[in-house]
Design a protein around this motif. Structure first.
Motif: not given
Length: 195
Positions: A144-162
Protein backbone atom coordinates in the motif's frame (compact mmCIF):
# COMPACT_ATOMS: atom_id res chain seq x y z
CA UNK A 1 -26.98 3.27 7.87
CA UNK A 2 -25.13 5.68 5.64
CA UNK A 3 -26.48 7.05 2.38
CA UNK A 4 -24.03 7.77 -0.44
CA UNK A 5 -25.19 10.04 -3.24
CA UNK A 6 -23.17 9.91 -6.45
CA UNK A 7 -22.42 7.62 -9.34
CA UNK A 8 -19.55 5.16 -9.01
CA UNK A 9 -18.07 6.74 -12.16
CA UNK A 10 -17.15 9.78 -10.05
CA UNK A 11 -15.14 10.42 -6.87
CA UNK A 12 -18.05 8.68 -5.13
CA UNK A 13 -16.27 5.43 -5.98
CA UNK A 14 -13.72 6.29 -3.28
CA UNK A 15 -16.43 6.45 -0.63
CA UNK A 16 -18.31 3.37 -1.81
CA UNK A 17 -15.06 1.41 -1.88
CA UNK A 18 -14.10 2.48 1.65
CA UNK A 19 -17.51 1.51 2.99
CA UNK A 20 -17.08 -1.90 1.34
CA UNK A 21 -13.60 -2.29 2.86
CA UNK A 22 -14.96 -1.31 6.29
CA UNK A 23 -17.91 -3.68 5.93
CA UNK A 24 -20.37 -0.90 6.74
CA UNK A 25 -23.94 -0.99 5.41
CA UNK A 26 -25.03 1.86 3.17
CA UNK A 27 -27.68 2.89 0.70
CA UNK A 28 -26.45 4.08 -2.67
CA UNK A 29 -28.21 6.71 -4.76
CA UNK A 30 -26.34 6.83 -8.11
CA UNK A 31 -26.92 10.50 -8.94
CA UNK A 32 -24.82 12.55 -11.35
CA UNK A 33 -23.36 15.91 -10.32
CA UNK A 34 -26.09 18.55 -10.16
CA UNK A 35 -28.60 15.71 -10.49
CA UNK A 36 -31.83 15.24 -8.64
CA UNK A 37 -31.26 15.01 -4.90
CA UNK A 38 -27.71 16.38 -5.00
CA UNK A 39 -28.09 20.17 -4.80
CA UNK A 40 -30.35 20.00 -1.76
CA UNK A 41 -27.42 18.49 0.17
CA UNK A 42 -24.53 20.19 -1.62
CA UNK A 43 -25.34 23.59 -3.17
CA UNK A 44 -22.25 23.22 -5.42
CA UNK A 45 -23.96 20.19 -6.97
CA UNK A 46 -20.87 18.01 -6.52
CA UNK A 47 -20.80 14.35 -5.58
CA UNK A 48 -20.18 12.41 -3.45
CA UNK A 49 -22.42 13.33 -0.58
CA UNK A 50 -22.50 11.11 2.49
CA UNK A 51 -25.58 11.38 4.69
CA UNK A 52 -25.03 10.26 8.28
CA UNK A 53 -27.86 10.68 10.78
CA UNK A 54 -29.48 13.28 8.53
CA UNK A 55 -26.30 15.35 8.22
CA UNK A 56 -24.60 15.71 4.82
CA UNK A 57 -20.83 15.47 4.54
CA UNK A 58 -19.32 16.60 1.23
CA UNK A 59 -15.91 16.26 -0.45
CA UNK A 60 -14.61 12.74 -0.95
CA UNK A 61 -11.45 13.25 1.11
CA UNK A 62 -13.37 14.69 4.05
CA UNK A 63 -15.77 11.75 3.85
CA UNK A 64 -12.93 9.20 3.69
CA UNK A 65 -11.20 10.77 6.68
CA UNK A 66 -14.46 10.89 8.65
CA UNK A 67 -15.30 7.25 7.94
CA UNK A 68 -11.78 6.02 8.69
CA UNK A 69 -11.63 7.97 11.96
CA UNK A 70 -15.15 7.00 12.98
CA UNK A 71 -14.61 3.29 12.41
CA UNK A 72 -10.98 3.19 13.55
CA UNK A 73 -9.76 1.55 10.37
CA UNK A 74 -7.86 2.40 7.19
CA UNK A 75 -6.07 5.26 8.93
CA UNK A 76 -3.46 6.06 11.55
CA UNK A 77 -4.49 7.80 14.75
CA UNK A 78 -4.63 11.60 14.73
CA UNK A 79 -1.65 13.22 16.38
CA UNK A 80 0.84 10.52 15.36
CA UNK A 81 3.76 10.87 12.98
CA UNK A 82 2.27 8.11 10.83
CA UNK A 83 -0.91 10.17 10.52
CA UNK A 84 1.11 13.25 9.59
CA UNK A 85 2.82 11.25 6.83
CA UNK A 86 -0.54 9.83 5.72
CA UNK A 87 -2.06 13.31 5.57
CA UNK A 88 0.98 14.60 3.67
CA UNK A 89 0.60 11.88 1.05
CA UNK A 90 -3.14 12.58 0.85
CA UNK A 91 -2.49 16.26 0.17
CA UNK A 92 0.21 15.45 -2.38
CA UNK A 93 -2.18 13.20 -4.28
CA UNK A 94 -4.92 15.82 -4.23
CA UNK A 95 -2.57 18.61 -5.36
CA UNK A 96 -0.57 16.69 -7.97
CA UNK A 97 -2.83 13.89 -9.26
CA UNK A 98 -6.46 14.77 -8.62
CA UNK A 99 -6.02 18.47 -9.48
CA UNK A 100 -4.31 17.74 -12.82
CA UNK A 101 -7.00 15.25 -13.82
CA UNK A 102 -9.83 17.54 -12.77
CA UNK A 103 -8.34 20.51 -14.63
CA UNK A 104 -8.00 18.36 -17.76
CA UNK A 105 -11.63 17.26 -17.40
CA UNK A 106 -12.78 20.85 -17.03
CA UNK A 107 -10.99 21.79 -20.24
CA UNK A 108 -12.36 18.71 -22.02
CA UNK A 109 -16.08 18.75 -21.24
CA UNK A 110 -17.00 20.68 -18.08
CA UNK A 111 -16.34 24.30 -19.05
CA UNK A 112 -18.29 26.02 -21.81
CA UNK A 113 -16.57 25.28 -25.11
CA UNK A 114 -15.40 28.86 -25.62
CA UNK A 115 -13.60 28.76 -22.24
CA UNK A 116 -11.68 25.52 -22.87
CA UNK A 117 -7.93 25.50 -23.52
CA UNK A 118 -7.16 22.19 -25.18
CA UNK A 119 -3.39 22.73 -25.18
CA UNK A 120 -3.31 22.81 -21.39
CA UNK A 121 -3.74 19.03 -21.36
CA UNK A 122 -0.19 18.52 -22.68
CA UNK A 123 1.19 20.48 -19.74
CA UNK A 124 -1.03 18.58 -17.31
CA UNK A 125 0.14 15.21 -18.71
CA UNK A 126 3.76 16.32 -18.26
CA UNK A 127 3.05 17.37 -14.66
CA UNK A 128 1.21 14.11 -14.01
CA UNK A 129 4.18 12.06 -15.22
CA UNK A 130 6.61 14.13 -13.14
CA UNK A 131 4.39 13.69 -10.07
CA UNK A 132 4.47 9.92 -10.53
CA UNK A 133 8.27 9.96 -10.34
CA UNK A 134 8.11 11.96 -7.12
CA UNK A 135 5.46 9.71 -5.61
CA UNK A 136 7.36 6.45 -6.10
CA UNK A 137 10.11 7.89 -3.87
CA UNK A 138 7.61 8.76 -1.14
CA UNK A 139 5.52 5.61 -0.90
CA UNK A 140 6.30 2.61 1.27
CA UNK A 141 7.84 -0.63 0.10
CA UNK A 142 4.80 -2.72 0.96
CA UNK A 143 1.55 -3.39 -0.81
CA UNK A 144 0.00 0.00 0.00
CA UNK A 145 0.94 3.69 -0.18
CA UNK A 146 1.95 3.72 3.50
CA UNK A 147 3.61 0.32 3.34
CA UNK A 148 1.85 -2.68 4.85
CA UNK A 149 -1.39 -0.95 5.85
CA UNK A 150 -4.18 0.32 3.60
CA UNK A 151 -5.08 3.93 4.43
CA UNK A 152 -6.99 6.93 3.06
CA UNK A 153 -4.43 7.83 0.35
CA UNK A 154 -4.85 4.37 -1.22
CA UNK A 155 -8.45 5.16 -2.14
CA UNK A 156 -7.42 8.46 -3.71
CA UNK A 157 -4.39 7.12 -5.59
CA UNK A 158 -6.13 4.05 -7.02
CA UNK A 159 -9.09 6.18 -8.10
CA UNK A 160 -6.82 8.81 -9.70
CA UNK A 161 -4.79 6.20 -11.57
CA UNK A 162 -8.01 4.61 -12.86
CA UNK A 163 -9.26 8.06 -13.88
CA UNK A 164 -5.90 8.77 -15.56
CA UNK A 165 -6.19 5.73 -17.79
CA UNK A 166 -9.69 6.77 -18.83
CA UNK A 167 -8.46 10.30 -19.57
CA UNK A 168 -5.46 8.97 -21.54
CA UNK A 169 -2.93 10.19 -18.99
CA UNK A 170 -0.17 7.56 -19.09
CA UNK A 171 0.81 5.75 -15.90
CA UNK A 172 4.54 5.51 -16.58
CA UNK A 173 5.88 4.12 -13.32
CA UNK A 174 5.87 0.31 -13.19
CA UNK A 175 5.40 0.34 -9.39
CA UNK A 176 2.21 2.37 -9.84
CA UNK A 177 0.94 0.09 -12.61
CA UNK A 178 1.48 -2.96 -10.39
CA UNK A 179 -0.10 -1.13 -7.46
CA UNK A 180 -3.19 -0.25 -9.49
CA UNK A 181 -3.57 -3.83 -10.68
CA UNK A 182 -3.52 -5.04 -7.05
CA UNK A 183 -6.01 -2.43 -5.87
CA UNK A 184 -8.45 -3.06 -8.73
CA UNK A 185 -8.49 -6.78 -7.92
CA UNK A 186 -9.61 -6.20 -4.32
CA UNK A 187 -13.09 -7.67 -3.78
CA UNK A 188 -14.32 -4.44 -2.11
CA UNK A 189 -13.14 -2.38 -5.10
CA UNK A 190 -14.88 -4.73 -7.53
CA UNK A 191 -18.14 -4.53 -5.56
CA UNK A 192 -18.03 -0.71 -5.42
CA UNK A 193 -17.08 -0.31 -9.09
CA UNK A 194 -19.97 -2.58 -10.13
CA UNK A 195 -22.57 -0.23 -8.64
Amino acid sequence: MYTVIGTSKSRSLRVLWMLEELGQPYRHIPANPHGEGVVEFNPAGKVPVLIDDGTPVTDSTAILTYLADRHGGLTYAAGTLDRARQDSLTQFLLDEFDAALWLAARHSFVLPEEMRLGAIKNTLRWEFERSQKTLVHRIGEGEFVMGERMTVPDFILAHCLTWALTARFPVIEPRLTAYLDRMRRRPAFLRAAAL
